[in-house]
Design an enzyme around this catalytic site. Structure first.
Site, PDB file in Angstrom:
ATOM      1  N   LYS A   1       0.966   4.148  -2.857  1.00  0.00           N
ATOM      2  CA  LYS A   1       0.609   5.538  -2.548  1.00  0.00           C
ATOM      3  C   LYS A   1       1.790   6.488  -2.786  1.00  0.00           C
ATOM      4  CE  LYS A   1      -3.693   4.830  -1.603  1.00  0.00           C
ATOM      5  NZ  LYS A   1      -4.774   5.385  -2.426  1.00  0.00           N
TER       6      LYS A   1
ATOM      7  N   TYR B   1       0.834  -1.202   0.000  1.00  0.00           N
ATOM      8  CA  TYR B   1       0.000   0.000   0.000  1.00  0.00           C
ATOM      9  C   TYR B   1       0.869   1.252   0.000  1.00  0.00           C
ATOM     10  CZ  TYR B   1      -3.772   3.141   1.584  1.00  0.00           C
ATOM     11  OH  TYR B   1      -4.686   4.179   1.712  1.00  0.00           O
TER      12      TYR B   1
HETATM   13  C1  LIG Z   1       5.471  10.488  11.908  1.00  0.00           C
HETATM   14  C2  LIG Z   1       4.166   9.857  12.199  1.00  0.00           C
HETATM   15  C3  LIG Z   1       4.266   8.360  12.124  1.00  0.00           C
HETATM   16  C4  LIG Z   1       2.940   7.759  11.804  1.00  0.00           C
HETATM   17  C5  LIG Z   1       2.977   6.284  11.846  1.00  0.00           C
HETATM   18  C6  LIG Z   1       2.086   5.617  10.871  1.00  0.00           C
HETATM   19  C7  LIG Z   1       0.886   6.431  10.462  1.00  0.00           C
HETATM   20  C8  LIG Z   1      -0.165   5.548   9.912  1.00  0.00           C
HETATM   21  C9  LIG Z   1      -1.421   6.316   9.632  1.00  0.00           C
HETATM   22  C10 LIG Z   1      -2.133   5.698   8.476  1.00  0.00           C
HETATM   23  C11 LIG Z   1      -3.226   6.635   7.983  1.00  0.00           C
HETATM   24  C12 LIG Z   1      -3.662   6.364   6.574  1.00  0.00           C
HETATM   25  C13 LIG Z   1      -4.188   4.944   6.435  1.00  0.00           C
HETATM   26  C14 LIG Z   1      -4.702   4.746   5.043  1.00  0.00           C
HETATM   27  O1  LIG Z   1      -4.201   5.270   4.076  1.00  0.00           O
HETATM   28  C15 LIG Z   1      -5.849   3.806   4.923  1.00  0.00           C
HETATM   29  C16 LIG Z   1      -5.366   2.432   5.325  1.00  0.00           C
HETATM   30  O2  LIG Z   1      -4.389   1.940   4.838  1.00  0.00           O
HETATM   31  S1  LIG Z   1      -6.273   1.670   6.561  1.00  0.00           S
HETATM   32  C17 LIG Z   1      -5.268   0.247   6.905  1.00  0.00           C
HETATM   33  C18 LIG Z   1      -4.059   0.615   7.740  1.00  0.00           C
HETATM   34  N1  LIG Z   1      -3.331  -0.590   8.055  1.00  0.00           N
HETATM   35  C19 LIG Z   1      -2.520  -0.718   9.124  1.00  0.00           C
HETATM   36  O3  LIG Z   1      -2.275   0.216   9.886  1.00  0.00           O
HETATM   37  C20 LIG Z   1      -1.931  -2.093   9.365  1.00  0.00           C
HETATM   38  C21 LIG Z   1      -2.406  -2.562  10.709  1.00  0.00           C
HETATM   39  N2  LIG Z   1      -1.841  -3.878  11.049  1.00  0.00           N
HETATM   40  C22 LIG Z   1      -2.486  -5.021  10.720  1.00  0.00           C
HETATM   41  O4  LIG Z   1      -3.487  -5.046  10.031  1.00  0.00           O
HETATM   42  C23 LIG Z   1      -1.875  -6.304  11.256  1.00  0.00           C
HETATM   43  O5  LIG Z   1      -0.946  -5.955  12.284  1.00  0.00           O
HETATM   44  C24 LIG Z   1      -1.113  -7.111  10.195  1.00  0.00           C
HETATM   45  C25 LIG Z   1      -2.132  -7.716   9.221  1.00  0.00           C
HETATM   46  C26 LIG Z   1      -0.111  -6.249   9.455  1.00  0.00           C
HETATM   47  C27 LIG Z   1      -0.338  -8.232  10.902  1.00  0.00           C
HETATM   48  O6  LIG Z   1      -1.228  -8.928  11.736  1.00  0.00           O
HETATM   49  P1  LIG Z   1      -0.652  -9.967  12.826  1.00  0.00           P
HETATM   50  O7  LIG Z   1       0.345 -10.854  12.171  1.00  0.00           O
HETATM   51  O8  LIG Z   1      -1.837 -10.538  13.518  1.00  0.00           O
HETATM   52  O9  LIG Z   1       0.183  -9.074  13.856  1.00  0.00           O
HETATM   53  P2  LIG Z   1      -0.424  -8.076  14.964  1.00  0.00           P
HETATM   54  O10 LIG Z   1      -1.617  -7.356  14.433  1.00  0.00           O
HETATM   55  O11 LIG Z   1      -0.553  -8.797  16.254  1.00  0.00           O
HETATM   56  O12 LIG Z   1       0.768  -7.019  15.062  1.00  0.00           O
HETATM   57  C28 LIG Z   1       2.032  -7.421  15.608  1.00  0.00           C
HETATM   58  C29 LIG Z   1       2.586  -6.238  16.337  1.00  0.00           C
HETATM   59  O13 LIG Z   1       2.831  -5.178  15.400  1.00  0.00           O
HETATM   60  C30 LIG Z   1       2.089  -4.036  15.786  1.00  0.00           C
HETATM   61  N3  LIG Z   1       1.600  -3.344  14.587  1.00  0.00           N
HETATM   62  C31 LIG Z   1       0.978  -3.909  13.547  1.00  0.00           C
HETATM   63  N4  LIG Z   1       0.659  -2.979  12.624  1.00  0.00           N
HETATM   64  C32 LIG Z   1       1.092  -1.782  13.134  1.00  0.00           C
HETATM   65  C33 LIG Z   1       1.063  -0.426  12.652  1.00  0.00           C
HETATM   66  N5  LIG Z   1       0.511  -0.136  11.468  1.00  0.00           N
HETATM   67  N6  LIG Z   1       1.590   0.539  13.415  1.00  0.00           N
HETATM   68  C34 LIG Z   1       2.159   0.219  14.613  1.00  0.00           C
HETATM   69  N7  LIG Z   1       2.238  -1.055  15.134  1.00  0.00           N
HETATM   70  C35 LIG Z   1       1.700  -2.030  14.382  1.00  0.00           C
HETATM   71  C36 LIG Z   1       0.950  -4.547  16.612  1.00  0.00           C
HETATM   72  O14 LIG Z   1       0.440  -3.527  17.437  1.00  0.00           O
HETATM   73  C37 LIG Z   1       1.602  -5.664  17.363  1.00  0.00           C
HETATM   74  O15 LIG Z   1       2.362  -5.091  18.399  1.00  0.00           O
HETATM   75  P3  LIG Z   1       2.404  -5.846  19.825  1.00  0.00           P
HETATM   76  O16 LIG Z   1       3.128  -4.894  20.707  1.00  0.00           O
HETATM   77  O17 LIG Z   1       3.154  -7.136  19.540  1.00  0.00           O
HETATM   78  O18 LIG Z   1       0.975  -6.088  20.207  1.00  0.00           O
HETATM   79  N1  LIG Z   2      -9.815   5.636   4.969  1.00  0.00           N
HETATM   80  C1  LIG Z   2      -8.591   6.069   5.201  1.00  0.00           C
HETATM   81  O1  LIG Z   2      -8.104   6.090   6.347  1.00  0.00           O
HETATM   82  C2  LIG Z   2      -7.736   6.539   4.070  1.00  0.00           C
HETATM   83  C3  LIG Z   2      -8.053   6.257   2.742  1.00  0.00           C
HETATM   84  N2  LIG Z   2      -7.204   6.698   1.743  1.00  0.00           N
HETATM   85  C4  LIG Z   2      -7.498   6.423   0.346  1.00  0.00           C
HETATM   86  O2  LIG Z   2      -8.733   7.029   0.012  1.00  0.00           O
HETATM   87  C5  LIG Z   2      -9.360   6.302  -1.044  1.00  0.00           C
HETATM   88  C6  LIG Z   2     -10.781   5.957  -0.636  1.00  0.00           C
HETATM   89  O3  LIG Z   2     -10.685   5.128   0.492  1.00  0.00           O
HETATM   90  P1  LIG Z   2     -11.932   4.873   1.475  1.00  0.00           P
HETATM   91  O4  LIG Z   2     -13.113   5.632   0.984  1.00  0.00           O
HETATM   92  O5  LIG Z   2     -11.464   5.033   2.850  1.00  0.00           O
HETATM   93  O6  LIG Z   2     -12.148   3.316   1.231  1.00  0.00           O
HETATM   94  P2  LIG Z   2     -13.474   2.490   0.979  1.00  0.00           P
HETATM   95  O7  LIG Z   2     -13.055   1.074   1.070  1.00  0.00           O
HETATM   96  O8  LIG Z   2     -14.576   3.013   1.796  1.00  0.00           O
HETATM   97  O9  LIG Z   2     -13.817   2.863  -0.554  1.00  0.00           O
HETATM   98  C7  LIG Z   2     -13.015   2.410  -1.610  1.00  0.00           C
HETATM   99  C8  LIG Z   2     -13.940   2.227  -2.800  1.00  0.00           C
HETATM  100  O10 LIG Z   2     -13.149   1.860  -3.929  1.00  0.00           O
HETATM  101  C9  LIG Z   2     -13.825   0.848  -4.619  1.00  0.00           C
HETATM  102  N3  LIG Z   2     -12.867   0.041  -5.388  1.00  0.00           N
HETATM  103  C10 LIG Z   2     -12.002  -0.869  -4.901  1.00  0.00           C
HETATM  104  N4  LIG Z   2     -11.320  -1.432  -5.904  1.00  0.00           N
HETATM  105  C11 LIG Z   2     -11.767  -0.861  -7.056  1.00  0.00           C
HETATM  106  C12 LIG Z   2     -11.458  -1.036  -8.408  1.00  0.00           C
HETATM  107  N5  LIG Z   2     -10.552  -1.938  -8.801  1.00  0.00           N
HETATM  108  N6  LIG Z   2     -12.128  -0.294  -9.327  1.00  0.00           N
HETATM  109  C13 LIG Z   2     -13.062   0.603  -8.943  1.00  0.00           C
HETATM  110  N7  LIG Z   2     -13.412   0.812  -7.658  1.00  0.00           N
HETATM  111  C14 LIG Z   2     -12.755   0.084  -6.731  1.00  0.00           C
HETATM  112  C15 LIG Z   2     -14.515   0.028  -3.545  1.00  0.00           C
HETATM  113  O11 LIG Z   2     -15.582  -0.735  -4.067  1.00  0.00           O
HETATM  114  C16 LIG Z   2     -14.959   1.118  -2.579  1.00  0.00           C
HETATM  115  O12 LIG Z   2     -16.260   1.552  -2.843  1.00  0.00           O
HETATM  116  C17 LIG Z   2      -8.489   5.063  -1.273  1.00  0.00           C
HETATM  117  O13 LIG Z   2      -7.628   5.296  -2.373  1.00  0.00           O
HETATM  118  C18 LIG Z   2      -7.669   4.963   0.011  1.00  0.00           C
HETATM  119  O14 LIG Z   2      -6.425   4.312  -0.222  1.00  0.00           O
HETATM  120  C19 LIG Z   2      -6.066   7.425   2.004  1.00  0.00           C
HETATM  121  C20 LIG Z   2      -5.741   7.722   3.298  1.00  0.00           C
HETATM  122  C21 LIG Z   2      -6.548   7.311   4.417  1.00  0.00           C
END
Ligand SMILES: CCCCCCCCCCCCCC(=O)CC(=O)SCCNC(=O)CCNC(=O)[C@H](O)C(C)(C)COP(=O)(O)OP(=O)(O)OC[C@H]1O[C@@H](n2cnc3c(N)ncnc32)[C@H](O)[C@@H]1OP(=O)(O)O
Ligand SMILES: NC(=O)C1=CN([C@@H]2O[C@H](COP(=O)(O)OP(=O)(O)OC[C@H]3O[C@@H](n4cnc5c(N)ncnc54)[C@H](O)[C@@H]3O)[C@@H](O)[C@H]2O)C=CC1
Length: 234
Positions: free
Chosen positions: A171, A167
């Site tokens: 991005k 991801y």
């Molecule tokens: C200067 C500022 C710094 C900012 C830091 C980062 C900012 C992030 C903001 C993001 C905002 C925008 C987000 C966005 O664009 C939209 C998205 O992408 S939403 C999805 C975001 N995804 C994540 O954050 C990943 C979260 N993690 C997971 O889903 C799982 O951990 C994963 C599938 C990767 C692995 O699962 P599993 O094997 O079950 O391990 P655990 O979940 O138990 O994690 C192990 C351990 O690691 C720690 N950890 C995991 N992910 C994060 C993380 N993203 N940040 C910090 N720490 C993380 C977790 O807490 C565990 O720690 P323990 O102390 O062992 O409990």
């Molecule tokens: N929610 C968050 O925290 C953040 C989201 N973003 C970005 O903002 C954008 C929108 O995200 P959200 O609205 O939060 O997610 P969401 O999951 O609510 O919406 C994403 C939409 O994209 C559609 N989509 C997925 N794959 C597609 C494809 N191949 N073709 C056409 N449509 C498709 C899904 O059906 C869904 O309706 C994404 O690019 C995401 O990466 C960025 C930073 C933070």
């Protein structure tokens, strides 16, 4: 009231329009007078967005009205070409505003990430923006129209985030693509910018473990994640 008409002559194409941010963007664009072409992989979700905008076209196959819904996979070349053809056939003009919101996550630590999860995230989040930007800009240039393209990246593309090498790379790529497209498109009167949100409360963050959300929220000055509507004064 003046702001209501700011976009009255604009046609806006929003991809990912059935999702949290894309739906909020569509609502705001329509509120400011734009006609909205709401596209999503999930056609029903796109039609629901159009229904919320109050325009005809929310039923499958319904005639185009002020707003219209389209189903397309932005990672598919033919689908994106067909999308731009359908939008122009429906509204008799190319979209002058394009907001690329379509995106996915397939989170996993790099040590365990599958090639498929890498490929799919890059295909949707980066190649999808390449395809939509190219098709939209080609339509604008061939019709001699100016435009504004907004690509939704993420703060993760700038600072990284554990579990998101795919991801984050996608991005970061959106940032570089946008900066370069802006240099190329400027001579055609087309602006190109990217937005890098932090956590926004949409279905996309529902899979994030609560312990992680708690960790990150603790670093956010407002002490909470954002909402798609902006909630500037909440
Ligand atoms: C200067 C500022 C710094 C900012 C830091 C980062 C900012 C992030 C903001 C993001 C905002 C925008 C987000 C966005 O664009 C939209 C998205 O992408 S939403 C999805 C975001 N995804 C994540 O954050 C990943 C979260 N993690 C997971 O889903 C799982 O951990 C994963 C599938 C990767 C692995 O699962 P599993 O094997 O079950 O391990 P655990 O979940 O138990 O994690 C192990 C351990 O690691 C720690 N950890 C995991 N992910 C994060 C993380 N993203 N940040 C910090 N720490 C993380 C977790 O807490 C565990 O720690 P323990 O102390 O062992 O409990
Ligand atoms: N929610 C968050 O925290 C953040 C989201 N973003 C970005 O903002 C954008 C929108 O995200 P959200 O609205 O939060 O997610 P969401 O999951 O609510 O919406 C994403 C939409 O994209 C559609 N989509 C997925 N794959 C597609 C494809 N191949 N073709 C056409 N449509 C498709 C899904 O059906 C869904 O309706 C994404 O690019 C995401 O990466 C960025 C930073 C933070």
């Amino acid at each position: 009231m003046a702001s209501q008409l700011r976009l009255r002559s604009a046609l806006a194409l929003v991809t990912g329009a059935g999702g949290g941010i894309g739906r909020a963007v569509s609502v705001r664009l329509a509120a400011e007078g734009a006609a909205v072409a709401a596209c999503d992989l999930d056609g029903a979700a796109a039609r629901e967005t159009v229904r919320l905008l109050g325009g005809p076209g929310s039923e499958e196959g319904a005639p185009c009205g002020a707003h219209a819904a389209f189903q397309a996979d932005v990672s598919e070349t033919r689908a994106v070409r067909r999308l731009l053809e359908q939008v122009q056939a429906c509204f008799s003009r190319p979209p002058s505003v394009v907001v690329s919101c379509a995106g996915i996550t397939r989170d996993e630590f790099l040590l365990h990430m599958s090639e498929d999860d890498w490929d799919r995230v890059i295909a949707v989040n980066l190649k999808g923006i390449f395809l939509v930007n190219q098709a939209a800009a080609q339509a604008l240039v061939s019709s001699g129209c100016p435009g504004s393209i907004i690509n939704i990246s993420s703060i993760v593309g700038k600072v990284g985030n554990m579990g998101q090498t795919n991801y984050a790379a996608s991005k970061a790529g959106v940032i570089g693509l946008t900066q370069t497209a802006a240099r190329e498109f400027g001579r055609h009167g087309i602006r190109c910018n990217s937005v890098l949100p932090g956590f926004i409360k949409t279905p996309m963050i529902q899979k994030v473990p609560q312990k992680v959300l708690d960790k990150v929220t603790g670093m956010i000055p407002m002490g909470r994640v954002g909402d798609p509507e902006g909630g500037l004064f909440m």
